[in-house]
Scaffold this motif. Sequence first.
Motif, PDB file in Angstrom:
ATOM      1  N   ASP A  35       0.802  -1.229   0.000  1.00 30.93           N
ATOM      2  CA  ASP A  35       0.000   0.000   0.000  1.00 30.93           C
ATOM      3  C   ASP A  35       0.834   1.278   0.000  1.00 30.93           C
TER       4      ASP A  35
ATOM      5  N   ASP B  85       1.423   2.490  -9.241  1.00 29.29           N
ATOM      6  CA  ASP B  85       1.637   2.571  -7.790  1.00 29.29           C
ATOM      7  C   ASP B  85       2.275   1.270  -7.299  1.00 29.29           C
TER       8      ASP B  85
ATOM      9  N   ARG C 112     -22.504   0.486  -0.396  1.00 31.49           N
ATOM     10  CA  ARG C 112     -21.775   1.671   0.080  1.00 31.49           C
ATOM     11  C   ARG C 112     -22.546   2.422   1.154  1.00 31.49           C
TER      12      ARG C 112
ATOM     13  N   ASP D  99     -11.998   3.998  -0.204  1.00 32.66           N
ATOM     14  CA  ASP D  99     -11.863   4.998  -1.273  1.00 32.66           C
ATOM     15  C   ASP D  99     -11.818   6.412  -0.687  1.00 32.66           C
ATOM     16  N   GLU D 100     -11.839   7.399  -1.567  1.00 34.14           N
ATOM     17  CA  GLU D 100     -11.659   8.781  -1.104  1.00 34.14           C
ATOM     18  C   GLU D 100     -12.781   9.236  -0.169  1.00 34.14           C
ATOM     19  N   LYS D 101     -13.940   8.550  -0.227  1.00 35.28           N
ATOM     20  CA  LYS D 101     -15.038   8.897   0.682  1.00 35.28           C
ATOM     21  C   LYS D 101     -15.027   8.014   1.927  1.00 35.28           C
ATOM     22  N   GLY D 102     -13.979   7.220   2.080  1.00 34.76           N
ATOM     23  CA  GLY D 102     -13.863   6.393   3.282  1.00 34.76           C
ATOM     24  C   GLY D 102     -14.733   5.149   3.251  1.00 34.76           C
ATOM     25  N   LYS D 103     -15.170   4.763   2.056  1.00 33.27           N
ATOM     26  CA  LYS D 103     -16.017   3.563   1.928  1.00 33.27           C
ATOM     27  C   LYS D 103     -15.205   2.421   1.305  1.00 33.27           C
TER      28      LYS D 103
END
Lengths: 559, 104
Positions: A173, A480, B7, B28-32
């Motif tokens: 990661d 990545d 989600r 992900d970027e929304k924390g899901k």
Amino acid sequence: MLKLQVKRLSTDFLIIGGGTAGAYAALTFCEHSDKRVLIAEKANIKRSGCLAAGVNALNAYIVPGKTPQDYVDYARGDAHSIVRGDLLLTMAEGLNRVTHKLEELGLTILKNPDGSYAARGNRNLKINGENIKPILAGAVSKEPQISVLNRVSVFEYIVRENRICGAYAVGVDEPSLYVISAKAVLCAAGGAAGLYKPNNPGFSRHKMWYPPFNTGAACAMGIRAGAEMTTLEMRFIALRCKDTIAPTGTLAQGVGAKQINSLGEVYEQKYGVTTSQRLYGTVVENLEGRGPCYLRTAGISRQQDEDLQKAYLNMAPSQTLRWIESGGPPSEQNVEIEGTEPYITGGHTASGYWVDANRETTIRGLFAAGDAAGGCPQKYVTGAFVEGEIAAKAALKYLGDELTDPGDGADSVKALLEARLDAAADSDEIDRLEEEMQSIMDEYAGGISRHYRYSEESLKTAEEKIRALTDRVNLTKARDTRGLVYILELTERLILCRALIAHLLARKETRWRGFAENTDYPDTSEDFLKYVNSRFNPHTDEFEIIFRDLVAEGEIYEH
Amino acid sequence: MSIEINREACAGCGACSEACPGSLLLLDEKGKAAIPKPERCWGCVSCVKECPARAIEFFLGADMGGRGGRMSVRREASMLHWDIRKPGGGLKTITVDSGDANKY
């Protein structure tokens, strides 16, 4: 450009892979020493390795009335003589000890009213192994001398003058390059799946028998470091429930289901009942127009239906879901069976590192156990524990006081990896290249579509194509570190494919019907009552084949 | 073979991501929770067992004969309650006690 941060760690005993063998080795080491252990694990040891979904029986146990020698005889017969008697016997002698230890740690084992274990057949115990990995991981977490480094992928050994001094790893990661120094190293990173085109090549391509995350890193790292490998040509091909690739042993042994063809004839006796012959019979029945083949479950009771649904939830929940959503329980519908793609796995066959009785490889201080270790087929879960135990004790004896300096190779490794990172890289390219490799192996090196058959000519074509593909993979880039791990994994698979092809070419006979059908040499030959071993020569980029005489139990083999 | 993440139900605890033996899940970027490459899933259902919000369901891909059923798990001490939603409607629950060995 993405930069990697170099992190230097040191430990006494580095264990690569926190699965079945690795976790058990760590526990054993702590029972005998207060030195430090580091487990480097690509995922998280709670559910990593082959046993993520669980396991529903212990397939290797010495039941009352049987002896370890009986187990050796069974495994030797099943492998048509290509086994290391010394390794099998020392493994078999430890099976019951490790089973008791697992029960102490919390594993549920079915018992008779008198408190003894309830046997399934001649060698098996019935358990509830859904939680076997969390049990092992829980025991590991209680040992303060063990550090666990999760989500770190080890990809290369550090070897100086044929002596191990550590390994390089990359964060899954985060952009870190780990330089791990160790006094001894155990490779317990499993076998290899994903070399061949799988049964379900589309969306469900990872619904395979062996974990798709076992990419052959264990063998590939050894090959590149010049370790001697053995019997890779003894591929493992599992006979499974169609589509779900769920185990069949629970049906065959649990409810006595026989293998039948589409005419309803029981065909298994016609071909023999070793693991490879059961597969071979199924392939031939299909080729001769009597397929599809099934396990005859129709007619079992409703109660047996329910018990089977539960049993599969503990190891292969997809089969239970299949039965329920299709509305066709096994009591009403026979279960169709098929062979999987070939795998390399020392837990079932004799392929892997060439080791001595201490499970030390030909690289000093580097040990191997479980699916990575060769010569000792049919070891299954309990045998992997025993090998972890033997290797841990031997590593402890081997440990010197001083760490060997891992040298200054880290800078060049870092530069090579960083050159592979590119924010604009196509992240799907690696999937396409992997598929291409699987097609080559399938078509030219005896995959499912070729009914596991190959010839010298087809193998030479496979070698040529795999080499050309390797050159292309060496040019790919990743966005990545996760993508970088995928590139490293494919590279591991490719060199293992080449080693496998070299082994298949060297064994000019057909010993394991079904597992490896050499159409140029369709019969078994006395001349090949020996091990096919290999060593990679990085200077010539070729594999050197070494034929070795069989080692029997009671003999002491030394490198 | 793969999983489906709800989600809205996902609390973003990350337990699924930690458990996955393929390191396939992430937040992900929304924390899901998300699985960017669902085709890489092995189908071991480790994540399904871990999710406290029951936001992850397991299904069989159509390419391997899946018919649209969905499976999830509720954990209660040593008990695992497996809920299977059938394709045409209806629910079947199978309870397995970790203290009970398989009969086969």
